[in-house]
Design a protein around this motif. Sequence first.
Motif, PDB file in Angstrom:
ATOM      1  N   ARG A   3      -8.879  28.812  21.533  1.00 39.98           N
ATOM      2  CA  ARG A   3      -7.892  27.829  20.300  1.00 39.98           C
ATOM      3  C   ARG A   3      -8.117  26.851  19.936  1.00 39.98           C
ATOM      4  O   ARG A   3      -8.662  25.922  21.347  1.00 39.98           O
ATOM      5  CB  ARG A   3      -6.338  28.794  20.359  1.00 39.98           C
ATOM      6  N   LEU A   4      -7.571  25.541  19.141  1.00 43.16           N
ATOM      7  CA  LEU A   4      -7.237  24.275  19.297  1.00 43.16           C
ATOM      8  C   LEU A   4      -5.945  24.118  19.480  1.00 43.16           C
ATOM      9  O   LEU A   4      -5.305  24.936  19.329  1.00 43.16           O
ATOM     10  CB  LEU A   4      -8.552  24.578  18.041  1.00 43.16           C
ATOM     11  N   PRO A   5      -5.540  22.767  19.722  1.00 46.57           N
ATOM     12  CA  PRO A   5      -4.996  22.809  19.857  1.00 46.57           C
ATOM     13  C   PRO A   5      -3.950  22.679  18.363  1.00 46.57           C
ATOM     14  O   PRO A   5      -4.154  22.555  17.533  1.00 46.57           O
ATOM     15  CB  PRO A   5      -4.969  21.137  20.088  1.00 46.57           C
ATOM     16  N   GLU A   6      -2.333  22.817  18.370  1.00 41.78           N
ATOM     17  CA  GLU A   6      -1.009  22.973  17.757  1.00 41.78           C
ATOM     18  C   GLU A   6      -2.097  21.832  16.508  1.00 41.78           C
ATOM     19  O   GLU A   6      -1.202  22.062  15.081  1.00 41.78           O
ATOM     20  CB  GLU A   6      -0.133  23.527  17.194  1.00 41.78           C
ATOM     21  N   ASP A   7      -1.409  20.658  16.620  1.00 43.24           N
ATOM     22  CA  ASP A   7      -1.752  19.770  15.624  1.00 43.24           C
ATOM     23  C   ASP A   7      -3.176  19.206  15.684  1.00 43.24           C
ATOM     24  O   ASP A   7      -3.378  17.855  15.350  1.00 43.24           O
ATOM     25  CB  ASP A   7      -0.678  18.467  16.368  1.00 43.24           C
ATOM     26  N   PHE A   8      -4.052  19.484  15.356  1.00 44.60           N
ATOM     27  CA  PHE A   8      -5.501  19.695  15.511  1.00 44.60           C
ATOM     28  C   PHE A   8      -5.747  19.665  13.883  1.00 44.60           C
ATOM     29  O   PHE A   8      -4.787  20.315  12.739  1.00 44.60           O
ATOM     30  CB  PHE A   8      -6.745  20.837  15.648  1.00 44.60           C
ATOM     31  N   ILE A   9      -6.453  18.386  13.501  1.00 50.68           N
ATOM     32  CA  ILE A   9      -6.086  18.275  12.451  1.00 50.68           C
ATOM     33  C   ILE A   9      -8.262  19.042  12.269  1.00 50.68           C
ATOM     34  O   ILE A   9      -9.099  18.775  12.481  1.00 50.68           O
ATOM     35  CB  ILE A   9      -7.254  17.079  11.723  1.00 50.68           C
ATOM     36  N   PHE A  10      -7.795  20.140  10.605  1.00 46.73           N
ATOM     37  CA  PHE A  10      -8.982  20.596  10.637  1.00 46.73           C
ATOM     38  C   PHE A  10      -9.898  20.083   8.923  1.00 46.73           C
ATOM     39  O   PHE A  10      -9.039  20.392   7.899  1.00 46.73           O
ATOM     40  CB  PHE A  10      -8.765  22.261   9.844  1.00 46.73           C
ATOM     41  N   GLY A  11     -10.352  19.571   8.973  1.00 47.10           N
ATOM     42  CA  GLY A  11     -10.982  18.481   7.818  1.00 47.10           C
ATOM     43  C   GLY A  11     -12.330  18.848   7.378  1.00 47.10           C
ATOM     44  O   GLY A  11     -13.169  19.643   7.433  1.00 47.10           O
ATOM     45  N   GLY A  12     -12.346  18.513   6.237  1.00 41.75           N
ATOM     46  CA  GLY A  12     -13.645  18.506   5.528  1.00 41.75           C
ATOM     47  C   GLY A  12     -13.983  16.981   4.707  1.00 41.75           C
ATOM     48  O   GLY A  12     -13.751  15.987   4.934  1.00 41.75           O
ATOM     49  N   ALA A  13     -15.685  16.655   4.928  1.00 40.05           N
ATOM     50  CA  ALA A  13     -16.171  15.245   5.150  1.00 40.05           C
ATOM     51  C   ALA A  13     -16.836  14.621   4.356  1.00 40.05           C
ATOM     52  O   ALA A  13     -17.563  16.556   3.362  1.00 40.05           O
ATOM     53  CB  ALA A  13     -16.697  15.131   6.377  1.00 40.05           C
ATOM     54  N   THR A  14     -16.868  14.183   3.004  1.00 39.65           N
ATOM     55  CA  THR A  14     -17.584  13.263   1.795  1.00 39.65           C
ATOM     56  C   THR A  14     -17.906  12.246   2.734  1.00 39.65           C
ATOM     57  O   THR A  14     -17.220  11.870   3.015  1.00 39.65           O
ATOM     58  CB  THR A  14     -16.652  14.000   0.493  1.00 39.65           C
TER      59      THR A  14
END
Length: 466
Positions: A3-14
């Motif tokens: 798992r990853l933390p609850e406040d984790f940012i799942f981003g996309g990059a450009t």
Amino acid sequence: MLRLPEDFIFGGATAAYQAEGATKKGGKGPVAWDEFLEKQGRFLADPASDFYHQYPQDIALCKKFGVNGLRLSIAWSRIFPDGTGEVNQEGVDFYHKVFAECEKEGVLPFVTLHHFDTPKRLFDQGDFLNRDTMDAFVSYAQFCFEEFTEVRYWSTFNEIYPVASNQYLLGVFPPGIRFNLGSTIQCLHNMMVAHARVINIFKDNKYPGEIGVVHSLEPKYPASDSEEDKHAAFLDDALSVRFLLDATYLGHYSDETMQALKEICEANDASYTFLDEDFTEMEKASHRNDYLGINHYQCHFVKAYDGESQVHHNGTGDKGTSVYKIKGIGERVYKEGVPRTDWDWIIYPEGMYDLLLRIQKEYPHYNKIYITENGMGYKDEFEDGIIMDKPRIDYLRVYLNELSKAISAGVNVKGYFLWSLMDVFSWSNGYNKRYGLFYVDFETQKRYPKESAYWYKLVSETKTII
């Protein structure tokens, strides 16, 4: 399942030049890439993904697919067409509209000030080998801090090592110079000094938000247990990893780093100049970075090499064609049993874990880390709007697993930005190397979610690496 933390940012990059298109519209000034690509005659960065016009759709897709952070860059020459002087208000207005759209959709923008796109006038005067460019960059950065008050996360540069090495060592970026180790080292240093100056201005003026730098970090491993291969790996790592981390977090270069530079320069009849005043700025900035952005795609296995420098850049996806042999450093080789992409990028997720633990140990005041780029270039197959990209999912899964393990081991990683949000123009690789969660038909600019987009959405929602 990890798992990853609850406040984790799942981003996309450009990045601006890879996504925006509109290279000659909206008052934008030229960059060296425009002329460089035109002379090659293979492909151009127009229209790219047409983010300049399509940004509302792309940011809406972020919200729809659980992407709560968007990494993007400001094109310096869209703000200052010549790098300095008169402001292009049309460019300023464009980025305000982009940030407003992010706010509307609940997507947090992480903004990079320089992503391989120095305005051409400054580039033609030596780019960051010229200290006037450093001054111009600092002024541009301060303008952005004061103008774009809606931005809370800034990074100074994207990938300082690839800027220097691709411009002056490998020759695949303009100005296309090869094997000039002196210019490579000087560029690295000058950009790190410019970074430090911007950090200090940001902190001294108490601008709101956080600021850091984005480094491309690719750990080096010896190809064998021989002392010669171990030393070659040390030299390669010292130039491409340790140099950057020392400059960022020590404010000077360690004795190990300096010894490696001396050896590399002696082998290549190279020289550089570090000014005392530079280290004053670097020392001051060394404990003021709010975060470190890490772009991580691969590692390298290195063996000793005593011949002349030879490189071949695999820019077409012709697997097995890459050659990297640098005089005075070493040769990067493939390791039996370690998979690699069609572009010969080694898939070795353990390297991400090792890198993160190394930073925690050697630079304990790193504060926090974002993985600002990670992803797989792939020759996606488009079938009536359906794009099944299981190899990309497999790649992301194993890297996210190692990331989760590093967090469990105590490394403070706060987010992950998949490269790339949508398919983009890929520099020397053109358009056949696709990274995106969303397939872009570059003729119609229509977006199609790939299988990986649905997988990433589920991981974001559940914080579970499935």
